[in-house]
Design a protein around this motif. Structure first.
Motif, PDB file in Angstrom:
ATOM      1  N   LEU A 212       0.870  -1.179   0.000  1.00 23.82           N
ATOM      2  CA  LEU A 212       0.000   0.000   0.000  1.00 23.82           C
ATOM      3  C   LEU A 212       0.901   1.220   0.000  1.00 23.82           C
ATOM      4  CD1 LEU A 212      -2.864   1.253   0.276  1.00 23.82           C
ATOM      5  CD2 LEU A 212      -2.525   1.177   2.758  1.00 23.82           C
ATOM      6  N   MET A 213       0.788   2.060  -1.014  1.00 24.41           N
ATOM      7  CA  MET A 213       1.713   3.179  -1.126  1.00 24.41           C
ATOM      8  C   MET A 213       1.042   4.465  -1.584  1.00 24.41           C
ATOM      9  SD  MET A 213       3.783   2.362  -4.671  1.00 24.41           S
ATOM     10  CE  MET A 213       4.257   4.094  -4.882  1.00 24.41           C
ATOM     11  N   ASP A 214       1.627   5.563  -1.147  1.00 26.57           N
ATOM     12  CA  ASP A 214       1.233   6.878  -1.639  1.00 26.57           C
ATOM     13  C   ASP A 214       2.043   7.143  -2.898  1.00 26.57           C
ATOM     14  OD1 ASP A 214       0.282   9.462  -1.943  1.00 26.57           O
ATOM     15  OD2 ASP A 214       0.566   9.984   0.165  1.00 26.57           O
ATOM     16  N   LEU A 215       1.646   8.144  -3.654  1.00 28.49           N
ATOM     17  CA  LEU A 215       2.382   8.480  -4.869  1.00 28.49           C
ATOM     18  C   LEU A 215       3.578   9.373  -4.587  1.00 28.49           C
ATOM     19  CD1 LEU A 215      -0.292   9.092  -7.646  1.00 28.49           C
ATOM     20  CD2 LEU A 215       1.505   7.363  -7.612  1.00 28.49           C
ATOM     21  N   MET A 216       3.502  10.182  -3.554  1.00 26.73           N
ATOM     22  CA  MET A 216       4.563  11.124  -3.273  1.00 26.73           C
ATOM     23  C   MET A 216       5.300  10.719  -2.006  1.00 26.73           C
ATOM     24  SD  MET A 216       4.179  12.771  -5.896  1.00 26.73           S
ATOM     25  CE  MET A 216       2.875  12.875  -7.126  1.00 26.73           C
TER      26      MET A 216
ATOM     27  N   PRO B  54       8.066  -8.495  -9.158  1.00 29.80           N
ATOM     28  CA  PRO B  54       6.830  -8.642  -9.935  1.00 29.80           C
ATOM     29  C   PRO B  54       5.708  -9.379  -9.214  1.00 29.80           C
ATOM     30  CG  PRO B  54       8.552 -10.106 -10.759  1.00 29.80           C
ATOM     31  CD  PRO B  54       9.214  -9.178  -9.791  1.00 29.80           C
ATOM     32  N   THR B  55       6.029 -10.127  -8.161  1.00 28.71           N
ATOM     33  CA  THR B  55       4.978 -10.848  -7.438  1.00 28.71           C
ATOM     34  C   THR B  55       4.274  -9.969  -6.411  1.00 28.71           C
ATOM     35  OG1 THR B  55       6.526 -11.651  -5.740  1.00 28.71           O
ATOM     36  CG2 THR B  55       6.215 -13.026  -7.706  1.00 28.71           C
ATOM     37  N   VAL B  56       4.868  -8.830  -6.075  1.00 32.69           N
ATOM     38  CA  VAL B  56       4.247  -7.917  -5.104  1.00 32.69           C
ATOM     39  C   VAL B  56       3.140  -7.131  -5.792  1.00 32.69           C
ATOM     40  CG1 VAL B  56       4.610  -5.940  -3.594  1.00 32.69           C
ATOM     41  CG2 VAL B  56       6.344  -7.728  -3.730  1.00 32.69           C
ATOM     42  N   ARG B  57       1.955  -7.195  -5.238  1.00 27.91           N
ATOM     43  CA  ARG B  57       0.828  -6.475  -5.812  1.00 27.91           C
ATOM     44  C   ARG B  57       0.697  -5.116  -5.126  1.00 27.91           C
ATOM     45  NH1 ARG B  57      -1.957  -9.421  -9.178  1.00 27.91           N
ATOM     46  NH2 ARG B  57      -3.920  -8.301  -8.915  1.00 27.91           N
ATOM     47  N   ILE B  58       0.354  -4.105  -5.890  1.00 26.51           N
ATOM     48  CA  ILE B  58       0.434  -2.717  -5.419  1.00 26.51           C
ATOM     49  C   ILE B  58      -0.926  -2.037  -5.442  1.00 26.51           C
ATOM     50  CG2 ILE B  58       1.466  -0.455  -5.843  1.00 26.51           C
ATOM     51  CD1 ILE B  58       3.800  -1.924  -7.217  1.00 26.51           C
ATOM     52  N   VAL B  59      -1.275  -1.433  -4.320  1.00 23.97           N
ATOM     53  CA  VAL B  59      -2.460  -0.578  -4.234  1.00 23.97           C
ATOM     54  C   VAL B  59      -1.988   0.835  -3.914  1.00 23.97           C
ATOM     55  CG1 VAL B  59      -4.582  -0.042  -2.980  1.00 23.97           C
ATOM     56  CG2 VAL B  59      -3.996  -2.428  -3.481  1.00 23.97           C
ATOM     57  N   VAL B  60      -2.344   1.777  -4.754  1.00 17.06           N
ATOM     58  CA  VAL B  60      -2.002   3.181  -4.528  1.00 17.06           C
ATOM     59  C   VAL B  60      -3.117   3.823  -3.704  1.00 17.06           C
ATOM     60  CG1 VAL B  60      -1.560   5.410  -5.608  1.00 17.06           C
ATOM     61  CG2 VAL B  60      -0.664   3.315  -6.649  1.00 17.06           C
ATOM     62  N   PHE B  61      -2.733   4.495  -2.630  1.00 18.41           N
ATOM     63  CA  PHE B  61      -3.676   5.174  -1.738  1.00 18.41           C
ATOM     64  C   PHE B  61      -3.294   6.641  -1.748  1.00 18.41           C
ATOM     65  CE2 PHE B  61      -5.105   5.879   2.862  1.00 18.41           C
ATOM     66  CZ  PHE B  61      -6.443   5.930   2.524  1.00 18.41           C
ATOM     67  N   SER B  62      -4.058   7.468  -2.436  1.00 13.92           N
ATOM     68  CA  SER B  62      -3.572   8.815  -2.740  1.00 13.92           C
ATOM     69  C   SER B  62      -4.679   9.850  -2.687  1.00 13.92           C
ATOM     70  CB  SER B  62      -2.949   8.806  -4.147  1.00 13.92           C
ATOM     71  OG  SER B  62      -2.509  10.090  -4.512  1.00 13.92           O
ATOM     72  N   LEU B  63      -4.272  11.094  -2.409  1.00 15.29           N
ATOM     73  CA  LEU B  63      -5.217  12.203  -2.493  1.00 15.29           C
ATOM     74  C   LEU B  63      -5.230  12.800  -3.897  1.00 15.29           C
ATOM     75  CD1 LEU B  63      -3.406  15.043  -2.499  1.00 15.29           C
ATOM     76  CD2 LEU B  63      -3.195  14.511  -0.088  1.00 15.29           C
ATOM     77  N   HIS B  64      -4.343  12.319  -4.770  1.00 13.52           N
ATOM     78  CA  HIS B  64      -4.262  12.847  -6.124  1.00 13.52           C
ATOM     79  C   HIS B  64      -5.429  12.342  -6.978  1.00 13.52           C
ATOM     80  CE1 HIS B  64      -0.262  13.522  -4.595  1.00 13.52           C
ATOM     81  NE2 HIS B  64      -0.081  14.398  -5.554  1.00 13.52           N
ATOM     82  N   PRO B  65      -6.002  13.190  -7.803  1.00 14.69           N
ATOM     83  CA  PRO B  65      -7.193  12.821  -8.577  1.00 14.69           C
ATOM     84  C   PRO B  65      -6.959  11.626  -9.481  1.00 14.69           C
ATOM     85  CG  PRO B  65      -6.250  14.894  -9.366  1.00 14.69           C
ATOM     86  CD  PRO B  65      -5.556  14.573  -8.091  1.00 14.69           C
TER      87      PRO B  65
END
Length: 203
Positions: free
Chosen positions: A40-44, A62-73
């Motif tokens: 779980l990561m932010d963009l900045m 490549p096996t790690v799946r990524i969810v972006v949690f962001s205030l950016h539109p």
């Protein structure tokens, strides 16, 4: 912020948080040492750009799946993140249950996006989508990186050092950005970029 999210995930979501990182470098080191199932990561991340990190991790882990949690539109960043290798995008304004559901869906092998974004992506596949509008939507990923750093009042030299490219390359990006946005001076670019950063990076 990181501690608060970690506590929320563990106490309310039932997740196990295996690590925390504040920068792209820390994130890479953490994943090399102990890859999580889902990141779980932010963009900045301080001066780092999360979009570039996603691209790196797609190769590094490549096996790690990524969810972006962001205030950016999401109309500017979500599709870029998915193209880069992310598997989900959740806006910080969404209810916490939306984040929990996205993490579980992505951990199970799915993709997690909002209904609006899903419709946009499907429209693009069927040829009935509408191109992303607005300032950010007209720029390439690298141009958007440069534009953001201009908005943070970084000099051309500082931007070149941050992105690991030549000053001449950054100057070329700046010219392309001005042309795409119809700006006629460096001052106009700085003003537009600073306004955009305020609008997109203020919760």
């Amino acid at each position: 912020m990181r501690e608060g999210i970690a506590t929320l995930l563990e106490k309310q979501g039932g997740f196990i948080v295996t690590g925390r990182a504040a920068s792209a470098r820390e994130t890479r080191a953490l994943i090399e040492r102990m890859p999580p199932q889902v990141l779980l990561m932010d963009l900045m991340l301080q001066e780092d750009d999360g979009l570039a990190l996603i691209k790196d991790l797609a190769v590094l882990a490549p096996t790690v799946r990524i969810v972006v949690f962001s205030l950016h539109p999401e109309d500017i960043y979500a599709e870029r993140c998915l193209r880069a290798g992310a598997h989900g995008y959740v806006m910080k304004r969404e209810p916490v249950e939306t984040l929990f559901r996205a993490l579980r869906d992505v951990a199970a092998g799915g993709i997690a996006v909002s209904p609006g974004l899903a419709a946009t992506l499907l429209g693009g596949l069927t040829g009935r989508g509408h191109p992303t509008g607005g300032t950010g939507g007209r720029l390439t990923d690298r141009e958007l990186q440069v534009f953001r750093l201009v908005g943070l009042a970084r000099s051309t030299r500082e931007i070149a050092e941050t992105l690991g490219v030549s000053i001449k390359t950054i100057e070329a990006h700046r010219e392309n950005i001005k042309n795409k946005l119809g700006l006629d001076s460096a001052a106009a670019l700085l003003n537009r970029a600073a306004l955009w950063v305020r609008e997109t990076e203020t919760a």
